[in-house]
Design a protein around this motif. Structure first.
Motif, short mmCIF file in Angstrom:
data_model
loop_
_atom_site.label_atom_id
_atom_site.label_comp_id
_atom_site.label_asym_id
_atom_site.label_seq_id
_atom_site.Cartn_x
_atom_site.Cartn_y
_atom_site.Cartn_z
N GLN A 65 0.80 -1.38 -0.04
CA GLN A 65 -0.04 -0.07 0.03
C GLN A 65 0.90 1.04 0.03
N PHE A 66 1.91 1.26 0.74
CA PHE A 66 2.75 2.55 0.59
C PHE A 66 3.40 2.48 -0.80
N GLN A 67 3.79 1.45 -1.20
CA GLN A 67 4.40 1.72 -2.59
C GLN A 67 3.28 2.11 -3.39
N SER A 68 1.99 1.94 -3.41
CA SER A 68 1.00 2.21 -4.34
C SER A 68 0.84 3.99 -3.99
N ASP A 69 0.76 4.11 -2.77
CA ASP A 69 0.52 5.42 -2.40
C ASP A 69 1.41 6.48 -2.72
N ASN A 70 2.75 6.00 -3.10
CA ASN A 70 3.97 6.62 -3.58
C ASN A 70 4.37 6.43 -4.73
N GLY A 71 3.69 5.94 -5.56
CA GLY A 71 4.11 5.79 -6.91
C GLY A 71 5.36 4.81 -7.45
N ILE A 72 5.39 3.77 -6.23
CA ILE A 72 6.66 2.86 -6.76
C ILE A 72 5.84 1.48 -7.14
N PHE A 73 6.32 1.08 -7.99
CA PHE A 73 5.64 0.04 -9.03
C PHE A 73 6.30 -1.26 -8.17
N PRO A 74 5.14 -2.21 -7.78
CA PRO A 74 5.39 -3.47 -6.94
C PRO A 74 6.06 -4.57 -7.77
N ASN A 75 6.73 -5.29 -6.97
CA ASN A 75 6.89 -6.71 -7.81
C ASN A 75 5.66 -7.42 -7.78
N LEU A 76 5.39 -7.84 -9.11
CA LEU A 76 4.00 -8.53 -9.33
C LEU A 76 3.92 -10.06 -8.87
N LEU A 77 5.13 -10.53 -8.19
CA LEU A 77 4.95 -11.93 -7.61
C LEU A 77 5.07 -11.89 -6.27
N SER A 78 4.38 -12.62 -5.50
CA SER A 78 4.46 -12.59 -4.04
C SER A 78 4.94 -13.97 -3.59
N VAL A 79 5.65 -13.96 -2.22
CA VAL A 79 6.20 -15.29 -1.68
C VAL A 79 4.57 -15.71 -1.19
N ARG A 80 3.79 -15.06 -1.01
CA ARG A 80 2.56 -15.69 0.01
C ARG A 80 1.30 -15.64 -1.06
N SER A 81 0.67 -16.74 -0.84
CA SER A 81 -0.44 -16.67 -1.96
C SER A 81 -1.85 -15.99 -1.59
N ASP A 82 -1.77 -15.80 -0.13
CA ASP A 82 -2.81 -14.67 0.08
C ASP A 82 -2.46 -13.13 0.02
N VAL A 83 -1.41 -12.93 -0.69
CA VAL A 83 -1.12 -11.67 -0.97
C VAL A 83 -0.96 -11.18 -2.36
N ASN A 84 -1.89 -10.42 -2.94
CA ASN A 84 -1.70 -10.29 -4.38
C ASN A 84 -1.23 -8.78 -4.75
N PRO A 85 0.09 -8.93 -5.11
CA PRO A 85 0.44 -7.42 -5.65
C PRO A 85 -0.29 -6.69 -6.44
N ALA A 86 -0.88 -7.38 -7.51
CA ALA A 86 -1.90 -6.75 -8.53
C ALA A 86 -2.80 -5.79 -7.82
N ASP A 87 -3.62 -6.16 -6.53
CA ASP A 87 -4.21 -5.41 -5.91
C ASP A 87 -4.00 -4.08 -5.56
N PHE A 88 -2.59 -3.75 -5.74
CA PHE A 88 -1.86 -2.52 -5.34
C PHE A 88 -1.31 -1.78 -6.34
N ALA A 89 -1.39 -2.26 -7.54
CA ALA A 89 -0.74 -1.77 -8.93
C ALA A 89 -2.10 -1.17 -9.83
N GLU A 90 -1.75 0.13 -9.87
CA GLU A 90 -2.55 0.79 -10.93
C GLU A 90 -1.91 0.76 -12.43
N ASN A 91 -2.78 0.82 -13.56
CA ASN A 91 -2.20 0.84 -14.88
C ASN A 91 -1.46 -0.20 -15.31
N VAL A 92 -1.77 -1.40 -14.66
CA VAL A 92 -1.13 -2.62 -14.85
C VAL A 92 -2.31 -3.44 -15.75
#
Length: 449
Positions: free
Chosen positions: A353-380
């Motif tokens: 969420q911090f990355q999303s709020d600050n315009g930092i693009f996330p890694n789209l692959l998570s080590v945890r199955s219950d965490v989806n980085p795509a939920d925090f990435a706009e324009n993807v």
């Protein structure tokens, strides 16, 4: 490769819930009202854009765990972070917990006695089933868990859709095999525009990308035997086939950069500036494209073209948290509590969420199955996300003992790329003979003791 930004981090708010959720019978740090002090090498660099949230988490953990005092340090300076860690550990100055035990070398470090067997902790860990299986592969050795993954990426073929269209190629149809890679690369190469088909990596990390071609040819550069010893495979047919193809991309097909020994950053600059149409990409790298002016709508990502084996596996990489086996049980308990806090769902999502709020693009692959980085990435686009997951569906770990064998493989690759008359088989035979004598014989002897 992996940065020192605590890519498994989040905030103070998550601290209480995460700490409560991660307790185990083996993690009773700081009992009897005493304070446990641990040293952790995870202090972010000043230039790290994630530093504010990382420091917020650190404060959150200590607020939720007043009986654990964590001293956060940056790694001591040195030319190679891995050598610095090993030297510090051997000298008795290593940290109680360390976050950068990278996928290809954790097994070697376990063999050197530098990582604690975490299985007793892991067996009582409430969230153990939330970690995706491929993230645990390298850190699980002989059925025992030695590392907890905090960051992971999967590689694949990056391609510039805009350049594909301009060359008369279908931007939604990346090359599926080696023949198509060459054919597309020829169409994408235009010397007048200083434009070429695909980047090669020929600098001092050359084996990093070269090994992908070995896998595509159906082999690997080493074999890890059941007894723990290693057999070199430099001269096996897939390795030779791969080096011949790598050489042909330069000398026969002429679809790579002129300076095959240029730096990794120069390769990336060629991508950013529209000189390279194809390259290796990673699930953690899309933010770099966007930050350097590329429209993500022009960014294509796909599994690697398959070679003679019919396979094109993605390399998975990343880093594990490990705990110092030489420190006290009390400190180990405290370190485990800290690590599981850092890796909690609440903390990871707050970090994203911090990355999303600050315009930092996330890694789209998570080590945890219950965490989806795509939920925090706009324009993807969903297409990009789907292709990352497609690439991650068939994965391969980097070759065993890479940390020690890199110079030998790199020498052969560089010679093939810089000497048109060189013989790949002869180069690999020379490399294997030297590596066997100078590294593998001693390694295997130590394993058999």
């Amino acid at each position: 490769m992996d940065g020192n930004n605590g890519a498994a981090a989040a905030n103070a708010d998550a601290g209480t819930n995460a700490a409560a959720n991660e307790g185990t019978a083996n993690a009773g740090a700081g009992n009897a009202g005493g304070t446990v002090e641990i040293k952790v090498w995870d202090q972010p660099q000043n230039e790290d854009p994630n530093k504010p949230v990382w420091e917020e988490i650190q404060a959150g953990f200590e607020a939720a765990n007043p009986n654990i005092k964590v001293t956060h340090e940056t790694m001591p300076q040195g030319t190679n972070d891995r050598e610095v860690f090993v030297t510090s550990m051997v000298g008795g100055n290593g940290p109680d917990a360390y976050q950068s035990a990278h996928f290809p070398i954790i097994g070697d470090w376990v063999g050197q006695g530098l990582a604690l067997d975490l299985t007793p902790y892991w067996d009582g860990y409430a969230d153990k089933d939330q970690f995706i299986p491929s993230s645990m592969t390298a850190g699980t050795i002989d059925g025992k868990v030695y590392g907890i993954p905090h960051d992971m990426y999967a590689t694949g073929l990056f391609y510039n859709k805009k350049m594909f269209t301009a060359a008369g190629l279908d931007p939604n149809k990346p090359p599926a095999n080696w023949d198509e890679l060459v054919a597309d690369g020829i169409k994408l190469t235009d010397t007048a525009k200083k434009q070429y088909g695909i980047t090669l990596l020929g600098m001092e990390w050359a084996d990093w990308w070269f090994e992908y071609y070995v896998w595509q040819a159906g082999g690997d550069l080493t074999h890890l035997n059941d007894d723990g010893t290693v057999t070199l495979a430099f001269t096996e047919e897939p390795s030779v086939t791969a080096l011949q193809f790598y050489k042909d991309l330069k000398w026969k097909h002429k679809i790579v950069q002129n300076n095959v020994l240029q730096s990794y950053q120069d390769n990336m600059n060629d991508i950013f500036q529209g000189r390279a149409a194809m390259s290796n990409g990673a699930s953690s790298g899309f933010g770099d494209y966007a930050a350097n002016g590329m429209d993500l709508a022009d960014v294509g990502f796909a599994p690697y073209p398959v070679g003679p084996s019919g396979q094109g596996p993605s390399q998975i990489g990343g880093a594990y948290w490990i705990i110092n086996p030489k420190t006290s049980k009390e400190k180990q308990d405290a370190a485990w509590k800290y690590i599981t806090y850092i890796n909690s769902k609440e903390v990871l999502e707050k970090y994203l969420q911090f990355q999303s709020d600050n315009g930092i693009f996330p890694n789209l692959l998570s080590v945890r199955s219950d965490v989806n980085p795509a939920d925090f990435a706009e324009n993807v686009s969903q297409e990009l996300i789907d292709n990352v997951n497609k690439a991650a569906a068939n994965t391969h770990l980097e070759y065993f003992l890479k940390e020690r064998l890199t110079p030998y493989v790199v020498k052969a690759v560089q010679k093939a790329l810089t000497d048109e008359k060189s013989d790949p088989m002869a180069l690999l035979a020379e490399a294997q003979a030297a590596a066997q004598k100078e590294v593998v014989d001693a390694y295997n002897a130590s394993v058999k003791k």
